[in-house]
Design a protein around this motif. Structure first.
Motif, PDB file in Angstrom:
ATOM      1  N   ASN A   1      -6.054  -7.873   4.069  1.00  0.00           N
ATOM      2  CA  ASN A   1      -5.159  -7.528   2.990  1.00  0.00           C
ATOM      3  C   ASN A   1      -4.080  -6.572   3.484  1.00  0.00           C
ATOM      4  OD1 ASN A   1      -4.115  -7.278   0.523  1.00  0.00           O
ATOM      5  ND2 ASN A   1      -5.882  -6.323  -0.439  1.00  0.00           N
TER       6      ASN A   1
ATOM      7  N   THR B   1      -0.209  -7.483   3.817  1.00  0.00           N
ATOM      8  CA  THR B   1       0.769  -6.831   2.955  1.00  0.00           C
ATOM      9  C   THR B   1       1.756  -6.051   3.797  1.00  0.00           C
ATOM     10  OG1 THR B   1      -0.894  -5.138   2.638  1.00  0.00           O
ATOM     11  CG2 THR B   1      -0.530  -6.649   0.821  1.00  0.00           C
TER      12      THR B   1
ATOM     13  N   THR C   1      -2.558  -5.686  -5.044  1.00  0.00           N
ATOM     14  CA  THR C   1      -2.821  -6.597  -3.936  1.00  0.00           C
ATOM     15  C   THR C   1      -4.274  -7.039  -3.994  1.00  0.00           C
ATOM     16  OG1 THR C   1      -3.479  -4.825  -2.484  1.00  0.00           O
ATOM     17  CG2 THR C   1      -1.164  -5.455  -2.453  1.00  0.00           C
TER      18      THR C   1
ATOM     19  N   VAL D   1       0.284 -10.358  -3.184  1.00  0.00           N
ATOM     20  CA  VAL D   1       0.791  -9.110  -3.752  1.00  0.00           C
ATOM     21  C   VAL D   1       1.551  -9.488  -5.009  1.00  0.00           C
ATOM     22  CG1 VAL D   1       2.102  -7.031  -3.342  1.00  0.00           C
ATOM     23  CG2 VAL D   1       1.189  -8.312  -1.425  1.00  0.00           C
TER      24      VAL D   1
END
Lengths: 859, 349
Positions: free
Chosen positions: A122, A126, A169, A218
């Motif tokens: 993640n 991101t 997210t 996101v």
């Protein structure tokens, strides 16, 4: 086979049954068929076994999950004593508990680990989004709806109007992504901005533990209300939401933290895994033994559930079928069992009982005869004490197969394959157990072996080796033409008798006078009329073999009648049947041999055509026109007419004989019983009947001893042969008898003709096989062999491959299968219909070995 | 005739499977034995000897009714999905239609759950797996029926049924029930027309079953709506119009306001007359719901008497559900030591 009663002490019962189970020669009967499975006496023990089995299954799946090998025990563990059962239970309980604890620990760790992995992805992903946003600000700005002043990648993003832009997210399974996106769009009316990136590798889901493709997303949005909604949607789609700091430094720190935690977790996880491995490895060594033990205990209690419990005498009563010849061993086993249990003050008692139930059929078999018995049983299990066709099938089956499959070369291949299976029996036994096709072949290895050997024999008789002939002893024919004659003609004819070819008084001897020592003369390989010749021979062979086999079947039925003491059946069924067969078909065989022996080459043109003769014989027409149709011995007309009349006479004889006999017998019995009813009791009647009725000599003895046991009310339990004394049932019975006998008669007489014709399949299939292999040779291998020079060598090399594979797949497998099925049909329909009823039921002994073989510990 | 000829081409295998599954449905003798069980362990032991086989073998003792329920449902769903997987058109659509009913139930379950402030994570596992769809989890987003429609249901096959409900303003308990009934009404009518369109024996068998289903709903809506403040017109809007009651019976049902009046209406229809006559409100009597169930079982059984139609798939699922209810009933009675009412299951064979 006899029905026995066992009186077992409750304490000793367990070990006795265990001994009997090892022995495997008794079949227990369920004495409490009306009692529910959960109301039986030992249901608690059975349940405990099931619980243990469940734990073992759990352990096994765990072991399989770690891909550890499971060792098969070498020896066969005895069924443990009841005391040991508690120990076993404790052991399993402990293992089960230990493993579960490890698993829960591991699961928690793993979940943690997976979550962190997702978080890691993640963060990295991101990070990518934010970096993108910085490097290509314009593109993103437009996407977000022209909020130009937004500082992506920075801290709290602000819009021109000073509004906060929040984001969430998370990670969601890839397949749900589309629906997720659409839902977000709909619910928020397009007021969100979604970025996504696929995680390249498979990720384990923290909740379910499955490996999935996942996507990082996101979502940017504005305002608190939208945040709530987005969160709800995430929840609904089971997306895992992870916190993601807005500050890039914090993100980096978090990423670092996650990395270190991941590393720590890996260490801990591997330690847990090690511990688990150790436990499982120790378990896997004993797993199979335990499984067998538990299975045995369960089987024993299951058997004991079938026993009667005699409260008054404090013993268990069991009933079982056992072969008479094994009674001593059973006694011994019982004694051993009682001793093993220790407190054997009263030993177990075995008592033979008299019964009128049909006992199960038990054949003593070995691994050689087993396959053949299976062929027979597939049709129907022999009625008790009926003649078992297996010993005859043992030879005739491979023989008939070989008649159709006759080719020595193919026979050798089949034999080699079967020999390999037979010789490597031990090591092949447990290999490929689950391959169904293989088990079929392996189960029939001895059948295949015999089929192969017999095929070699018939191949030699037909002189066929891969469709070519062998000239071992030298042909009996010589070609004695001059070169000019040979050059002039495409084909020349070889005459069996000296013949004047050159019209110059020069008689030439082409046939040496002594036939080829064994099988077909190889000279036929070159002849144009080979097929005509072999057809004639093979057809006659087929008829001879067929009729002989049917006649043999009839004689077996005679043995059945004698054994079951059905005198009337001999006179009313067997005699007309055999006379009919003899009059027409045995006569045909005699004619065949007569034709073979008394017509040689010199008289060949006058030889009778047997087919025409047979037809004329039935039509009573005796023509003289073509010489082959004329009578060829004196008195032929009278004799044949006599035979036909005799044969026709057999039809009403068989049709009417048995029903009339029944009527007479019923009448007589009716009279008799009225007389005996007036007199006191009808014991003598009953006894006389039973003398006649019972086939088993052992039971006959029983009848004399226990005549008083049988009273008239059990009378109609006897088979329908004599049992019905009730007058009102009489009429119905008789009509049934008539119909049955009618069908039986028609079936037999028409069957004789159609079955004889059916045996011609022996010729047809052998012709097909020979032709097919010849076609293969000529169309394929011949191509290579007929080329000259080096090219021929290379061509042969390439051509051999298709030829050999076609030989194996078409000629060996396909043709072999078809010949096998036809041979099977000839036995089931043509042969066994003459004598075999097959109405019995098999003897299924209580045996640990069968139990363990039958249900190999499944995956 | 043409249908009969070609039926087996596409659906023969599925029908064979279905009939095979059906022969595994417990018989009276099995129930007789089940009822005698003393503990759930006995129940497991007995079920082992039936078609259920080892479906409980891997559950650790002690067994609970919930576990049995889960396994039963799992097995039924597995069988149904297997049938769905091997089916061709139009059977697949037919089978999909069957699942719509479960979707409706799931939606209603989730909405009522959220009304009572239950977490969506707790609710989702309780949904029937046959009626789950992708957007199911996001139902909590919606506060009004309109939102429910635009956000969640518009992509699902239920969307056309929902159009009538959009006018409602917020989701309170009564409205949810109204939504359920409206959805059901639309669904039943649609399904009814679909079966009618399929024609042949399928139409004959299924229309009979669905008509009964529609009538049953009408009766139950009427009986349950006394004293709820639902006006007669509102009530009438919820009646499915594909049953035998339509149109006269429904008109009269609209006007009724107590149980006896409903009974009067039913007495004009011979098939419902017997049902109402056989039921009572006293403790020993069977309730009208049970009578309806019995009648449904009978209709479903009859479906199996004919061949070459899709009705058996519907009937099989319904019978299996009834069987699951029966087993659970028996299991509950055993677990709660409440043996007096254990015989109140609904026999199938």
């Amino acid at each position: 086979m006899t029905l026995c009663q066992l009186f077992l002490q409750p304490d000793a019962a367990y070990s006795c049954i265990s001994e009997l189970g090892e022995l495997g020669i008794v079949q227990f009967r369920d004495l409490n068929p009306n009692v529910n499975s959960f109301q039986r006496k030992y249901v608690n023990e059975v349940r405990r076994c099931e619980e243990m089995e469940r734990k073992l299954r759990f352990l096994e799946t765990e072991i399989k999950k770690d891909e550890l090998p499971i060792y098969d025990p070498e020896d066969n563990p005895d069924a443990p004593k009841p005391r040991e059962m508690i120990d076993l239970e404790a052991t399993f309980e402990k293992l089960d508990h230990e493993l579960k604890e490890i698993n829960t620990n591991a699961d928690a760790l793993l979940r943690n680990f997976n979550e962190l992995t997702e978080l890691k992805h993640n963060l990295t992903m991101t990070q990518g989004f934010f970096d993108d946003a910085i490097s290509h600000p314009v593109g993103v700005m437009e996407d977000v709806g022209g909020e130009r002043e937004m500082e992506l990648g920075g801290q709290t993003t602000t819009t021109a109007a000073g509004m906060k832009l929040g984001f969430i997210t998370g990670v969601v399974p890839r397949e749900r992504m589309v629906a997720f996106e659409r839902m977000l769009w709909r619910v928020c009316r397009g007021n969100v901005f979604l970025r996504q990136a696929e995680i390249p590798e498979l990720i384990e889901d923290p909740v379910s533990g499955e490996k999935l493709h996942k996507t990082v997303f996101v979502v940017f949005f504005q305002g608190e209300q939208l945040k709530n909604r987005v969160q709800k949607i995430c929840e609904g789609f089971r997306a895992n939401i992870y916190p993601c700091p807005e500050n890039p430094h914090e993100r980096r720190e978090l990423a670092m933290g996650v990395m270190t935690r991941l590393e720590d977790l890996t260490v801990v996880l591997s330690q847990t895994q090690d511990h688990r491995q150790r436990v499982l490895a120790a378990t896997s060594r004993n797993l199979r033994t335990w499984q067998i033990k538990v299975k045995k205990i369960k089987a024993i209690y299951h058997t004991m559930n079938m026993f009667n419990n005699d409260v008054a005498r404090k013993c268990l009563i069991a009933e079982c079928w056992a072969p008479v010849s094994e009674l001593d061993r059973i006694q011994l086993a019982l004694r051993k069992g009682s001793e093993a249990s220790g407190g054997g003050t009263v030993s177990s008692v075995l008592n033979r009982m008299v019964t009128r139930e049909q006992p199960p059929t038990h054949h003593k078999l070995n691994k050689f005869t087993q396959g053949f018995q299976n062929l027979v049983d597939a049709y129907g299990v022999a009625t008790y004490r009926e003649i078992n066709p297996m010993p005859f099938v043992l030879i005739t089956f491979p023989f008939l197969f070989a008649v159709m499959f006759g080719d020595a070369g193919h026979g050798i291949l089949v034999t080699i394959f079967a020999l390999w299976m037979v010789l490597k029996e031990r090591s092949l036994k447990d290999k490929w157990r689950n391959q169904e096709v293989w088990t079929i072949f392996f189960g029939g290895r001895y059948i295949i072996l015999l089929m192969g050997i017999f095929s070699i024999y018939t191949g030699i008789i037909y002189n066929d080796v891969f469709s070519k002939s062998l000239n071992i002893f030298g042909s009996s024919w010589r070609v004695r033409f001059g070169d000019d004659t040979l050059a002039k003609h495409d084909s020349v004819m070889l005459e069996p008798t000296p013949y004047n070819y050159t019209r110059s008084g020069d008689y030439r001897q082409m046939f040496s006078g002594t036939p080829y020592p064994i099988g077909l003369d190889p000279v036929w390989q070159l002849a144009d009329n080979k097929i005509t010749y072999t057809n004639s021979v093979k057809m006659k062979f087929a008829i001879i073999i067929g009729i002989t086999q049917m006649g043999f079947g009839l004689f077996l039925s005679l043995w059945n009648h004698l054994h079951f003491n059905h005198r009337h059946a001999i006179y009313l069924e067997f005699l007309p049947q055999i006379i009919f067969l003899a009059c027409i078909f045995f006569y045909l065989i005699i004619l065949i041999f007569y034709k073979w022996t008394s017509f040689d080459g010199s008289k060949a043109t006058d030889a009778p055509s047997l087919l025409i003769h047979l037809i004329n014989m039935i039509l009573f027409s005796y023509k003289t026109d073509p010489p082959s149709a004329a009578v060829f011995y004196t008195g032929q007309k009278q004799f044949q007419t006599f035979l036909i009349l005799l044969a026709v006479l057999c039809v009403p004889w068989m049709l009417l004989g048995k029903p009339i006999y029944r009527i007479v017998m019923n009448k007589r019995r009716a009279n008799y019983s009225t007389v005996t009813n007036h007199a006191a009791g009808n014991d003598s009647d009953v006894e006389e009947q039973h003398q006649e009725e019972f086939h088993d000599p052992a039971e006959k003895r029983g009848v004399v001893l226990d005549a008083d046991v049988r009273d008239t009310d059990t009378e109609d339990m006897l088979d329908d042969e004599h049992s019905h004394q009730q007058h009102h049932q009489h009429e119905v019975e008789m009509s049934e008898v008539w119909v049955e006998q009618g069908i039986h008669t028609i079936e037999y007489f028409l069957g004789c003709i159609s079955h004889t014709a059916s045996y011609l399949r022996l010729w047809a299939l052998s012709l097909a096989h020979a032709q097919l292999s010849e076609v293969l040779w000529h169309m394929i291998l011949h191509l290579g062999l007929s080329m000259n020079g080096y090219g021929g060598a290379i061509a042969s090399f390439f051509v051999f491959m298709p030829w050999s594979s076609l030989t194996v797949f078409i000629l060996l497998l396909m043709e072999g299968l078809s010949a096998f099925l036809h041979a099977l049909r000839l036995h089931w329909v043509e042969f066994q219909s003459k004598f075999y009823k097959g109405e019995g039921y098999p003897f299924v002994p209580f045996s640990f070995r069968l139990l363990l073989d039958e249900a190999p510990v499944e995956a | 005739m043409k249908d009969d000829l070609l039926f087996n081409l596409d659906h023969g295998y599925a029908e064979g499977l279905c009939r095979g599954f059906k022969s595994g449905i417990l018989k009276a003798a099995d129930y007789h034995n089940l009822v005698q069980c003393e503990t759930l362990e006995d129940l497991r032991l007995h079920l082992q000897s039936t078609d259920y086989g080892n479906f409980l073998a891997n559950e650790a003792s002690p067994l609970t009714v919930n576990v049995i329920d889960d396994r039963l449902r799992e097995k039924t769903v597995q069988e149904f999905q297997h049938l769905r997987n091997v089916s061709y058109e139009p059977l697949s659509t037919f089978l999909d239609y069957i699942t719509y009913a479960y979707m409706i139930d799931n939606i209603i379950l989730l909405i009522t759950g959220t009304l009572h402030q239950r977490a969506i994570g707790d609710l989702l596992p309780r949904c029937h797996p046959l009626g789950s769809f992708e957007q199911l989890g996001a139902i909590t987003v919606a506060d009004t029926p309109a939102q429910l429609y635009t956000a969640v249901l518009v992509d699902t096959p239920l969307a056309p049924y929902f159009i009538d409900c959009i006018s409602e303003h917020d989701l309170d308990e009564l409205n949810v029930e109204i939504i359920r009934s409206t959805l059901y009404k639309a669904y039943l009518e649609d399904f009814y027309n679909f079966c009618k369109k399929l024609g042949g024996i399928t139409a004959e068998v299924m229309c009979e079953i669905l008509a009964f289903e529609a009538d049953r709903r009408a009766f139950m809506i009427t009986i349950n709506s006394f004293d709820t403040g639902l006006t007669q017109d509102e009530r009438a809007k919820l009646y499915p119009t594909c049953g035998h009651l339509h149109p006269d019976g429904l008109q009269e049902l609209r006007r009724t306001d107590n149980y006896d009046a409903v009974r009067d209406v039913a007495s004009r229809y011979p098939q419902y007359k017997i049902l109402f006559e056989g039921s009572g409100t006293n403790s020993g009597d069977k309730t009208i719901e049970d009578k309806f169930f019995e009648h449904e079982v009978k209709l479903n059984m009859n479906a199996f008497l004919r061949q070459f139609h899709f009705g058996i798939f519907y009937a099989y699922l319904k019978l299996k559900e009834q069987e699951n209810r029966n087993i659970i009933w028996i299991a509950e009675c055993i677990a709660q030591k409440h043996r007096a009412r254990i015989d109140n299951y609904i026999p199938i064979f």
